[in-house]
Structures are given as structure tokens and as C-alpha cells.
Enzyme design. Structure first.
Site, PDB file in Angstrom:
ATOM      1  N   LYS A   1       0.866  -1.193   0.000  1.00  0.00           N
ATOM      2  CA  LYS A   1       0.000   0.000   0.000  1.00  0.00           C
ATOM      3  C   LYS A   1       0.889   1.225   0.000  1.00  0.00           C
ATOM      4  CE  LYS A   1      -3.873  -2.360   0.463  1.00  0.00           C
ATOM      5  NZ  LYS A   1      -5.112  -2.301  -0.289  1.00  0.00           N
TER       6      LYS A   1
ATOM      7  N   LYS B   1       2.050  -9.196  -2.248  1.00  0.00           N
ATOM      8  CA  LYS B   1       1.326  -9.169  -3.523  1.00  0.00           C
ATOM      9  C   LYS B   1       1.043  -7.755  -3.981  1.00  0.00           C
ATOM     10  CE  LYS B   1      -3.203  -9.668  -3.722  1.00  0.00           C
ATOM     11  NZ  LYS B   1      -3.746  -8.325  -3.457  1.00  0.00           N
TER      12      LYS B   1
ATOM     13  N   ASP C   1      -1.468  -4.959  -5.518  1.00  0.00           N
ATOM     14  CA  ASP C   1      -2.895  -4.751  -5.353  1.00  0.00           C
ATOM     15  C   ASP C   1      -3.574  -4.965  -6.713  1.00  0.00           C
ATOM     16  OD1 ASP C   1      -5.151  -4.272  -3.837  1.00  0.00           O
ATOM     17  OD2 ASP C   1      -4.166  -2.693  -2.715  1.00  0.00           O
ATOM     18  N   GLU C   2      -4.884  -5.111  -6.680  1.00  0.00           N
ATOM     19  CA  GLU C   2      -5.579  -5.537  -7.900  1.00  0.00           C
ATOM     20  C   GLU C   2      -5.549  -4.499  -9.020  1.00  0.00           C
ATOM     21  OE1 GLU C   2      -6.998  -5.148  -4.933  1.00  0.00           O
ATOM     22  OE2 GLU C   2      -8.338  -3.435  -5.225  1.00  0.00           O
TER      23      GLU C   2
ATOM     24  N   HIS D   1      -7.070 -13.197  -7.267  1.00  0.00           N
ATOM     25  CA  HIS D   1      -7.837 -12.132  -6.614  1.00  0.00           C
ATOM     26  C   HIS D   1      -9.211 -12.099  -7.286  1.00  0.00           C
ATOM     27  CE1 HIS D   1      -8.984  -8.136  -5.191  1.00  0.00           C
ATOM     28  NE2 HIS D   1      -7.957  -8.146  -4.363  1.00  0.00           N
TER      29      HIS D   1
ATOM     30  N   LYS E   1     -12.984  -5.828   6.708  1.00  0.00           N
ATOM     31  CA  LYS E   1     -13.788  -4.681   6.251  1.00  0.00           C
ATOM     32  C   LYS E   1     -14.865  -5.052   5.230  1.00  0.00           C
ATOM     33  CE  LYS E   1     -10.722  -3.304   2.403  1.00  0.00           C
ATOM     34  NZ  LYS E   1      -9.678  -2.407   1.930  1.00  0.00           N
TER      35      LYS E   1
HETATM   36  C1  CAP Z   1      -6.892  -5.662   1.176  1.00  0.00           C
HETATM   37  C2  CAP Z   1      -7.147  -5.527  -0.285  1.00  0.00           C
HETATM   38  C3  CAP Z   1      -7.968  -6.605  -1.017  1.00  0.00           C
HETATM   39  C4  CAP Z   1      -9.298  -6.949  -0.421  1.00  0.00           C
HETATM   40  C5  CAP Z   1     -10.293  -7.547  -1.392  1.00  0.00           C
HETATM   41  C6  CAP Z   1      -7.809  -4.202  -0.504  1.00  0.00           C
HETATM   42  O1  CAP Z   1      -6.262  -4.513   1.687  1.00  0.00           O
HETATM   43  O2  CAP Z   1      -5.946  -5.486  -0.969  1.00  0.00           O
HETATM   44  O3  CAP Z   1      -8.127  -6.171  -2.348  1.00  0.00           O
HETATM   45  O4  CAP Z   1      -9.000  -7.854   0.567  1.00  0.00           O
HETATM   46  O5  CAP Z   1     -11.298  -8.201  -0.716  1.00  0.00           O
HETATM   47  O6  CAP Z   1      -7.377  -3.459  -1.338  1.00  0.00           O
HETATM   48  O7  CAP Z   1      -8.808  -3.960   0.177  1.00  0.00           O
HETATM   49  P1  CAP Z   1      -6.372  -4.081   3.220  1.00  0.00           P
HETATM   50  P2  CAP Z   1     -11.514  -9.795  -0.825  1.00  0.00           P
HETATM   51  O8  CAP Z   1      -5.680  -5.151   4.018  1.00  0.00           O
HETATM   52  O9  CAP Z   1      -5.625  -2.766   3.308  1.00  0.00           O
HETATM   53  O10 CAP Z   1      -7.806  -3.953   3.563  1.00  0.00           O
HETATM   54  O11 CAP Z   1     -10.231 -10.454  -0.438  1.00  0.00           O
HETATM   55  O12 CAP Z   1     -12.620 -10.025   0.144  1.00  0.00           O
HETATM   56  O13 CAP Z   1     -11.887 -10.072  -2.233  1.00  0.00           O
HETATM   57 MG    MG Z   2      -6.643  -5.002  -2.876  1.00  0.00          MG
END
Ligand code: CAP
Ligand code: MG
Length: 399
Positions: A138, A164, A166-167, A255, A295
Site C-alpha cells: 500500500k 502481492k 494490489d488488484e 484475486h 472490512k
Molecule cells: C486488502 C485488499 C484486497 C481486499 C479484497 C484491498 O487490503 O488489498 O483487495 O482484501 O477483498 O485493497 O482492500 P487491506 P476480498 O488489508 O488494506 O484492507 O479479499 O474479500 O476479495
Molecule cells: Mg486489494
């Protein structure tokens, strides 16, 4: 050949019987349409969908539909989805429909599944029985390659097993994949020489359908030790294409960005369960399924069943590592482990990089929380002589 059985929840509109609605779904998805047709020759009927027992559930009903194996073109995932989860969602006389689960038959699973699976990923990371700890770098976008690699080093030296992308980070100009990947791998090599630990980095290769295999090949050539694919936006077949590519022998982290548009409504759409089964059969080694304390919206019963779909016996396919991510922090770890077990990857982005003493301390705090959970010690007690965990709990509390 063995048939495929799909389970649906559905709620007919007022005045429509459940029997009519279920039959309408079965016909729409197989050999019928909205009215009688003179062209439905008798020899076509072996492809009819067959409605099973209809049971009341919530404000609607559930039923199974048995689809003859012959209706599927083996290996053609878009075609499978068109049968199991196609037009039915838009039928106006049915207010809501949700595909809850699918029992695939071996005849339509001509795939090898995960190359590594839980055991294979554990072997790479050098772990035996504890949950893995992962982090998402992040901010999710914006850092340049050098700073991204510096954050990766801090997280890795602090104790994570997995880093990893992020998406939304792929190959943008502010952080080109071709620069970021070698710099991160260099830092992870440094961590290996300093600690002996092999930390994995899932580089996000998500891109257009005609480019993803090439991008996977390039990432492998540049020294990647794991690949990441955003499965819903790339399409399920992207996972198959990369997993089946000869010469690429890397685990695939999957993801599910955008999934909630499809999975979140408990009455309409596609539950996570069929998505888990598809990702596993297509070769995903790790898949996000959600958290119990984080969250993102979740239903604990569904989540546990989803993780089971990834790990229970499924022909001869290896199990896929479930990933709990989204708003996770050290204070939530004990809850995750007690509800989801040890074969889980606990990922924290904000919950690591938001630690008052920085990324390294954040990673250490997550590992301490895992050690505490595995040892059956409460986080508060463990924090008494583990200052990184203590600082994290002071900031975020205990879930
Ligand atoms: C987590 C995360 C993931 C979410 C997606 C985000 O970051 O990288 O993309 O977990 O949800 O950007 O929110 P944080 P899921 O740890 O900062 O929240 O895995 O339920 O698909
Ligand atoms: Mg993410």
C-alpha cells in the site's frame, strides 16, 4: 457420462408457482424457450434440464437442476457458464435467482487443477502447519518501483511469507512491471540471504485476454516466483490459459475484484461457492474468499463452506489455499484462525503498513499474532512481551 447438478435459490414473482419458475429456468438453460416450438425434435430431449425437489428457503425456494453432461463442450468454460449461469438471471417472471453451488462431473473437468496447491506453496515458503501471512503493498497504486521494492523488503524482513500487488496495479507508467518485478525479487533474494526464508511475490499479470499468457511468460523469464490474476475481470479462462501454459511453473494467486457485484446479494447472482470450484479446477493455487473480522461484508457460514470447497477432496485435484484479506490486522488474527483454521493465508495491507512503527513492525506484529493463535495464547497475553503486537493492538484493538 455423469451429469452436472446445479443448485439455485429463486423467488418467483407473485402469481407464479415455484414449479413453473424452476421449469422455466431448466428450459431456458437447455432445450426450451418461452413458448412451445415445433423444432424441438424428440431426439433433442436427452439434453433437457431436469428439475429436482423444490424446497422453501427464506422468502423463496431452492431446487436442483440436473444438466446432462453432453450439453457441455468439455474444457469450454465460457460455454459452461452460459448453461449454468446464463439468461436465467433476467427472466422477468422470476424476481431473483442465485446459483448457490454446482456439482461438476469428472466428464467436464478435463483440467489438472492447482500445480502447487496448499502443500506445494507451503514447500516453497518453508512452512508446515501455521497460517501464512501476506501483505498487499500500500498505497495500492502510486509508489515507484524502487519504493515498492523497499516496502517489500521491510515486509519480508519483518516476517511475511507473501507479498502481492494490489488488484489495480498492473503495468502502469508510474510503476512498470518490468522494473518493479526485478527490483522486488532482488530485495527478496536479499531477505533470503539474510534469513534463509523464501518469500513469495505475486506479481499482478492481469491484462487483456490475448496478452495474459505472454505477460505470464515474461514475468517468469524475469524471475517471478508467483503470478497473480484478477479472475472476475480477466475471465475464468485466463486462469486456465496461464495454468496450462507449458513452461510456466509458478503458483497462481487469484484475486476476485468485482466479485461482490455478483456474489453479495443473497437472493440474486452467483454465490462464491461455484467460483471457488471453478478457480480450483482451472488451476488457481490461492484464492480470496474473505475474512470473518475484516472490512468486507461476509457470511461466516458461507465463507467456511467456500473454503471447504477449495480444500475438500475434489477428484484428484490439489487443494487451493484460501486467502482471508480486507481490513485484517493483528487484532483480528485469533478470530480468523479459530473460525477458519490454519490452512489459511492471512493478508493485511493497511493492517501492516499502518502500524505505528512502520511496515517491518507491522509484519512482525502479524506474525506474532499468528504465533499466539497457533499456541492458543490470547493476543493480549502474548502482547505483554511482544512490543510490535502490543503497539498494533493499542491502535486497532482486538476483534
Ligand atoms: C486488502 C485488499 C484486497 C481486499 C479484497 C484491498 O487490503 O488489498 O483487495 O482484501 O477483498 O485493497 O482492500 P487491506 P476480498 O488489508 O488494506 O484492507 O479479499 O474479500 O476479495
Ligand atoms: Mg486489494
Amino acid at each position: 457420462m455423469t451429469d452436472v447438478i446445479a443448485t439455485y435459490y429463486f423467488r418467483p414473482r407473485e402469481g407464479v408457482t415455484p414449479e413453473w419458475a424452476a421449469q422455466a429456468i431448466a428450459e431456458e438453460q437447455t432445450t426450451g424457450t418461452w413458448t412451445d416450438i415445433s423444432t424441438r425434435q424428440t431426439y433433442v430431449h436427452y439434453l433437457d434440464g431436469v428439475v429436482g425437489e423444490i424446497r422453501p428457503m427464506g422468502g423463496g425456494y431452492t431446487c436442483t437442476i440436473r444438466y446432462p453432461a453432453e450439453i457441455f463442450e468439455p474444457g469450454n468454460i465460457p460455454q459452461y457458464l452460459s448453461v449454468l449461469a446464463g439468461n436465467l438471471f433476467g427472466l422477468s417472471r422470476i424476481a431473483a435467482v442465485r446459483l448457490m453451488d454446482v456439482e461438476f462431473s469428472r466428464d467436464i473437468v478435463p483440467f489438472k487443477g492447482p500445480k502447487f496447491g496448499i502443500e506445494g506453496v507451503r514447500k516453497l515458503a518453508g512452512t508446515v502447519d501455521r497460517p501464512h501471512v501476506g501483505t498487499i503493498i500500500k498505497p495500492k497504486v502510486g509508489l515507484n518501483p524502487k519504493d515498492t521494492a523497499a516496502v517489500a523488503y521491510e515486509a519480508a524482513i519483518g516476517g511475511v511469507d507473501l507479498i502481492k500487488d494490489d488488484e489495480t496495479l498492473t503495468d502502469q507508467t508510474f510503476c512498470p512491471l518490468g522494473e518493479r518485478l526485478p527490483l522486488i525479487m532482488e530485495q527478496l533474494d536479499r531477505v533470503k540471504s539474510e534469513t534463509g526464508r523464501n518469500v513469495l511475490y505475486a506479481v499482478n499479470i492481469s491484462t487483456a485476454g490475448d496478452k495474459i499468457v505472454q505477460r505470464a511468460r515474461e514475468a517468469a523469464r524475469m524471475g517471478a516466483n508467483m503470478l497473480m490474476i484478477d479472475v472476475i475481470v480477466c475471465g475464468f479462462d485466463a486462469v486456465r490459459a496461464v495454468a496450462q501454459e507449458p513452461g510456466i511453473n509458478l503458483p497462481i494467486h487469484v484475486h476476485r475484484t468485482m466479485h461482490a457485484a455478483i456474489t453479495r446479494n443473497p437472493e440474486h447472482g452467483i454465490a462464491m461457492r461455484p467460483i471457488c470450484r471453478l478457480v480450483r479446477m482451472l488451476g488457481g493455487d490461492q484464492l480470496h474468499t474473505g475474512t470473518v473480522s475484516g472490512k468486507m461484508e461476509h457470511d461466516v457460514t458461507e465463507l467456511r463452506g467456500d473454503n471447504l470447497a477449495l480444500t475438500e477432496p475434489f477428484f484428484d485435484l490439489k487443494p487451493t489455499f484460501p486467502v482471508a484479506s480486507g481490513g485484517l490486522h493483528p487484532g483480528g488474527v485469533h478470530k480468523e484462525v479459530s473460525m477458519l483454521g490454519r490452512d489459511i493465508i492471512l493478508q493485511a495491507g493497511g493492517g501492516i503498513h499502518g502500524h505505528p512503527d512502520g511496515t517491518r513492525a507491522g509484519a512482525t506484529a502479524m506474525r506474532q499474532a499468528v504465533d499466539a493463535a497457533v499456541a492458543g495464547i490470547s493476543p493480549a497475553t502474548y502482547a505483554e512481551d511482544h512490543p510490535e503486537l502490543k503497539r498494533a493492538l493499542d491502535k486497532w484493538g482486538i476483534a
